[in-house]
Design an enzyme around this catalytic site. Structure first.
Site, short mmCIF file in Angstrom:
data_model
loop_
_atom_site.label_atom_id
_atom_site.label_comp_id
_atom_site.label_asym_id
_atom_site.label_seq_id
_atom_site.Cartn_x
_atom_site.Cartn_y
_atom_site.Cartn_z
N THR A 128 0.75 -1.17 -0.20
CA THR A 128 0.39 -0.04 -0.07
C THR A 128 0.82 1.35 -0.03
O THR A 128 1.82 1.38 0.57
CB THR A 128 -1.08 0.10 0.90
N ASP A 129 0.31 2.00 -0.43
CA ASP A 129 1.39 3.79 -0.46
C ASP A 129 1.28 4.18 1.14
O ASP A 129 2.36 4.77 0.94
CB ASP A 129 0.21 4.81 -1.22
N GLU A 130 0.01 4.18 1.96
CA GLU A 130 0.30 4.00 3.51
C GLU A 130 1.54 3.96 3.79
O GLU A 130 1.93 4.65 5.11
CB GLU A 130 -1.25 3.59 3.96
N TYR A 155 -2.08 -0.52 11.05
CA TYR A 155 -1.93 -1.70 9.77
C TYR A 155 -0.94 -0.54 8.71
O TYR A 155 0.26 -2.25 8.40
CB TYR A 155 -3.28 -1.02 8.85
N LYS A 159 2.36 -3.81 6.71
CA LYS A 159 2.99 -3.39 5.55
C LYS A 159 4.56 -2.92 5.04
O LYS A 159 4.76 -3.39 4.81
CB LYS A 159 1.76 -2.94 4.63
#
Ligand code: NAD
Ligand code: TDX
Length: 339
Positions: A128-130, A155, A159
């Site tokens: 994810t870009d997060e 979260y 990741k």
């Protein structure tokens, strides 16, 4: 170093979830020579109905946990690649109870990498870009593959940890791996805990949509079908050891997305409630996907967000049996959190 051959038998972890199932449908529809083995634990987010209609000779379903080393030794030998979608995926859940996130996202990815190492199998990691943290609203910058990691939530930190494991297993053990970091997906079969489906289904049951904080947080929306075609391009043409950012230039703030939903569903612009903000809420995500576009020739098909959103609203309206069972428990959980 690149891996240009088309795999014939792939394992898709998390293939009964939102993006995983859309990817399985994409492969079945677009790559007739490929057999898909779905490995999924069927957590609250997994649903076998997501795979309905796929011919038996195109897919094998295995109900199991990516943390189960013995099971991986049965499933992984003989496949050409693993495409790894399985995860605990919801930020709000990770704030309430982070442990399953560490288990599945970190330990599960470790187990899969070890299985790939033992059996010499190609690995694509869906991330994810997060992992890059957030950008300010007035910052013209977007995330690139060079942006330093700075995750905010339990979260996104799990990741980020899993991305680091993939990089280390490539460099140290030579596991044939690639990573993609994608922005916010929308489309059919997304769990009702997530922003867009939550608001659509609230309107459908006669409740009011719920907006966090000041509603100005920006997400960079991409249709899940475009995420699938990008993952396939990276799996088949990406350079090993590389990271590719996936995005479709879809930056929008939450209140604008909500207004688009309300308008499409014949509601007034004020027909929603402001609720408690998410702790540590990332302000803005924005993806620069030039590397993927220029190196692998990928481009998104769903460039009209309003049209994609309308089709998504229609899908939830036409498939109440798919989401009604989960809706009450999700809303009870949010209500306890003041959201
Ligand atoms: P989801 O929550 O809808 O689906 C997750 C799937 O993984 C479910 O089918 C679940 O049963 C399965 N699963 C969970 N734990 C498992 C385990 N231990 N073993 C086997 N299966 C397990 O998630 P999603 O939104 O489809 O996201 C899929 C992937 O894409 C995730 O890795 C997520 O981090 C990533 N991603 C999501 C988005 C987004 O906007 N949703 C954006 C970028 C990246
Ligand atoms: O009811 C809500 N009201 C609201 O204002 C919900 C559920 C969310 N929000 C806000 C929070 C975010 O700013 O909407 C935005 C989107 O929220 P989510 O759908 O929870 O997505 P996000 O937290 O941005 O993360 C998603 O994109 C990146 C996925 O869930 C992740 O798996 C992915 O990695």
């Amino acid at each position: 170093m690149s891996e240009t051959s088309e795999p014939k038998r792939i394992v898709v972890t998390g293939g009964a979830g939102f993006i995983g199932s859309n990817f399985v449908h994409w492969v079945v529809d677009n790559r007739p020579e490929v057999h898909v083995v779905v490995l999924d634990k069927l957590t609250y987010a997994g649903n076998l109905e997501n795979l309905a209609g796929i011919p038996e000779d195109r897919m094998t379903f295995i109900h199991g946990d990516i943390c189960d080393e013995g099971l991986l030794d049965e499933v992984v030998p003989g496949v050409d690649a693993i495409v790894h979608f399985a995860a605990e995926s919801h930020n709000d859940n990770s704030i309430a109870d982070p442990e399953p996130f560490v288990r599945t996202n970190v330990h599960g990815t470790f187990r899969l990498l070890e299985a790939c190492r033992r059996h010499g199998v190609r690995f694509h990691h869906v991330s994810t870009d997060e992992v890059y943290g957030d950008l300010a609203l007035d910052d013209p910058a977007r995330f690139t593959e060079e942006t330093p990691y700075c995750p905010s939530s339990p979260y996104s930190s799990t990741k980020a940890a899993s991305d680091m494991l993939v990089r280390a297993w490539f460099r140290t053990y030579g596991v044939k791996a690639t990573i993609s970091n994608c922005s916010n997906n929308y489309g059919p079969r997304q769990h009702v805990e997530k922003f867009i489906p939550r608001q659509i289904t609230n309107v459908l049951i006669g409740s009011r949509p719920k907006l966090y904080g000041d509603g100005l947080n920006v997400r960079d929306w991409i249709h899940t079908e475009d995420h699938s075609s990008a993952v396939w391009a990276i799996l088949t043409k990406g350079r090993l050891g590389e990271t590719y950012l996936i995005g479709a230039d879809g930056e929008k703030n939450n209140i604008d997305v909500l207004h688009a939903i309300l308008e499409s569903m014949d509601k007034g612009a004020d027909d929603f409630d402001w609720v408690r903000d998410r702790p540590g809420h990332d302000r803005r995500y924005a993806i620069d996907s030039s590397k993927l576009r220029s190196e692998l020739g990928w481009s998104p098909k769903h460039t009209d967000f309003a049209e994609g959103l309308k089709a998504t609203i229609d899908w939830y309206r036409d498939n109440p049996q798919w989401w009604q069972g989960a809706k009450e428990a999700v809303e009870a959980k949010y209500a306890k959190q003041g959201q």
